[in-house]
Motif scaffolding. Structure first.
Motif, short mmCIF file in Angstrom:
data_model
loop_
_atom_site.label_atom_id
_atom_site.label_comp_id
_atom_site.label_asym_id
_atom_site.label_seq_id
_atom_site.Cartn_x
_atom_site.Cartn_y
_atom_site.Cartn_z
N ASP A 47 0.85 -1.17 -0.02
CA ASP A 47 -0.01 -0.06 0.12
C ASP A 47 0.95 1.26 0.07
OD1 ASP A 47 -2.25 1.61 -0.02
OD2 ASP A 47 -2.83 1.20 2.34
N ILE A 48 1.26 1.76 -1.42
CA ILE A 48 2.38 2.58 -1.33
C ILE A 48 1.67 4.24 -1.02
CG2 ILE A 48 3.42 4.22 -3.01
CD1 ILE A 48 3.67 1.61 -4.60
N GLY A 49 2.55 4.82 -0.10
CA GLY A 49 2.03 6.35 0.32
C GLY A 49 2.56 6.48 1.62
N TRP A 50 2.23 7.66 2.18
CA TRP A 50 2.53 8.18 3.49
C TRP A 50 1.77 7.59 4.62
CZ3 TRP A 50 6.99 10.93 4.58
CH2 TRP A 50 7.64 11.52 3.63
N LYS A 51 2.17 6.97 5.59
CA LYS A 51 1.19 6.18 6.62
C LYS A 51 1.66 6.47 8.19
CE LYS A 51 -0.65 3.63 3.30
NZ LYS A 51 -1.67 4.47 2.38
N PHE A 52 0.65 6.79 8.90
CA PHE A 52 0.93 7.03 10.35
C PHE A 52 1.54 5.59 10.95
CE2 PHE A 52 -0.18 7.37 14.59
CZ PHE A 52 0.85 8.28 15.24
N GLU A 53 2.39 5.32 11.40
CA GLU A 53 2.66 4.06 12.11
C GLU A 53 3.22 4.17 13.77
OE1 GLU A 53 6.14 2.53 10.09
OE2 GLU A 53 4.85 2.03 8.18
N GLY A 54 2.81 5.26 14.22
CA GLY A 54 2.98 5.80 15.49
C GLY A 54 2.08 5.15 16.41
N ASP A 55 2.13 5.30 17.81
CA ASP A 55 1.35 4.74 18.93
C ASP A 55 0.17 5.60 19.08
OD1 ASP A 55 3.09 2.51 18.96
OD2 ASP A 55 4.35 3.56 20.65
N ASP A 56 0.35 6.87 19.18
CA ASP A 56 -0.53 7.82 19.78
C ASP A 56 -1.30 8.55 18.60
OD1 ASP A 56 -2.22 9.36 21.18
OD2 ASP A 56 -0.47 10.46 22.13
N GLU A 57 -2.54 8.04 18.39
CA GLU A 57 -2.98 8.71 17.26
C GLU A 57 -3.58 10.16 17.24
OE1 GLU A 57 -5.35 7.09 14.00
OE2 GLU A 57 -4.32 5.34 14.32
N LYS A 58 -3.46 10.73 18.61
CA LYS A 58 -3.75 12.07 18.81
C LYS A 58 -2.68 13.06 18.18
CE LYS A 58 -5.60 11.11 23.39
NZ LYS A 58 -5.44 11.19 25.02
N VAL A 59 -1.49 12.29 17.80
CA VAL A 59 -0.47 13.29 17.07
C VAL A 59 -1.10 13.67 15.56
CG1 VAL A 59 1.71 12.98 15.89
CG2 VAL A 59 1.44 11.88 18.08
N LEU A 60 -2.01 12.97 15.37
CA LEU A 60 -2.58 13.33 13.93
C LEU A 60 -3.39 14.74 14.10
CD1 LEU A 60 -3.46 9.86 12.46
CD2 LEU A 60 -1.66 11.22 11.79
N GLU A 61 -3.78 14.85 15.14
CA GLU A 61 -4.68 16.21 15.34
C GLU A 61 -3.68 17.28 15.70
OE1 GLU A 61 -7.83 15.62 14.35
OE2 GLU A 61 -7.09 13.40 14.24
N ARG A 62 -2.60 17.12 15.91
CA ARG A 62 -1.72 18.30 16.34
C ARG A 62 -1.13 18.93 15.23
NH1 ARG A 62 1.99 16.03 21.05
NH2 ARG A 62 3.09 17.91 20.81
N ASP A 63 -0.59 20.18 15.21
CA ASP A 63 -0.11 21.04 14.10
C ASP A 63 1.27 20.73 14.04
OD1 ASP A 63 1.38 23.26 12.76
OD2 ASP A 63 -0.43 24.47 12.99
N ILE A 64 1.76 20.32 12.76
CA ILE A 64 2.90 19.73 12.42
C ILE A 64 4.16 20.90 12.98
CG2 ILE A 64 3.04 21.24 10.08
CD1 ILE A 64 4.46 17.62 10.74
N GLN A 65 3.70 22.20 13.03
CA GLN A 65 4.81 23.21 13.42
C GLN A 65 5.03 22.96 14.96
OE1 GLN A 65 6.02 25.36 11.80
NE2 GLN A 65 5.13 25.62 9.88
N GLU A 66 4.25 22.29 15.56
CA GLU A 66 4.57 21.96 17.16
C GLU A 66 5.78 21.11 17.37
OE1 GLU A 66 1.34 20.56 19.47
OE2 GLU A 66 0.00 21.61 18.56
N PHE A 67 6.13 20.19 16.09
CA PHE A 67 7.10 19.24 16.21
C PHE A 67 8.43 19.88 15.62
CE2 PHE A 67 3.34 16.88 16.15
CZ PHE A 67 3.36 15.88 17.51
N ILE A 68 8.14 20.85 14.88
CA ILE A 68 9.15 21.55 14.21
C ILE A 68 9.95 22.46 15.09
CG2 ILE A 68 10.07 23.10 12.38
CD1 ILE A 68 8.97 20.76 11.03
N GLY A 69 11.23 22.18 15.75
CA GLY A 69 11.86 23.02 16.66
C GLY A 69 13.08 23.39 15.85
#
Length: 185
Positions: A47-69
């Motif tokens: 299944d080609i493409g970008w996939k979320f493989e993390g544990d906490d799905e709440k991450v998907l609701e957060r702004d990407i800029q929060e993780f960019i330091g």
């Protein structure tokens, strides 16, 4: 823009990581590294493409800029991935054991780094010693022309540029070393 929307856009034909990162004002490499650190990975099998493989799905609701330091090494919980675990001794404990203050410690670190850099330079430019020892300076010069393969010449040009030594001297040193090596047989 939340992480889920980023993933959805990346899975369309309109966007790739470079284009989306440019729109977000984030360097592409930093953007991809951040996605990986928070659990979003690109799959090119099945299944080609970008996939979320993390544990906490709440991450998907957060702004990407929060993780960019400044270093973008944050995991899905927003904690620094490269953060070192504290050792048993604090910096102050180490300083008191060594009998140093912070300024003296920083000076020692600077001296150590400078010494290491000097050792690296000496090792890199050891060739100058060989040139001085083996290549005669005031002998009569004879001009010759030889043909070499393109790859050999490109490697030689790169070497000469890196060490900043005259081509003629390097060629003469190489010939002398070769002759010495085979005369010993």
């Amino acid at each position: 823009m939340d992480v889920r929307k980023c993933v959805d856009l990346l899975n369309t034909n309109e966007y790739n990581a470079e284009k989306l990162s440019k729109e977000l004002g984030i360097p592409a490499k930093k953007f991809r590294r951040t996605l990986t650190n928070i659990g979003v990975k690109y799959q090119n099998k099945g299944d080609i493409g970008w996939k979320f493989e993390g544990d906490d799905e709440k991450v998907l609701e957060r702004d990407i800029q929060e993780f960019i330091g400044t270093n973008s090494n944050k995991n899905q919980n927003g904690k620094n991935v490269n953060e070192q675990k504290p050792s048993g001794l604090s910096k102050q404990d180490v300083l008191s054991v060594l009998g140093l203050n912070e300024e003296e410690l920083e000076t020692l670190k600077m001296i150590h780094k400078e010494k290491q850099n000097n050792m690296d330079l000496l090792e890199k430019y050891k060739i100058y010693e060989d040139l001085q020892a083996k290549v005669p300076v005031d002998e009569e010069v004879v001009r010759r022309s030889y043909n070499f393969s393109r790859s050999t010449i490109e490697e030689f040009e790169s070497f000469v540029k890196n060490y900043r030594v005259p081509k003629e001297s390097i060629v003469e040193l190489a010939i002398k070393n070769l002759v010495e090596q085979y005369n010993k047989l």
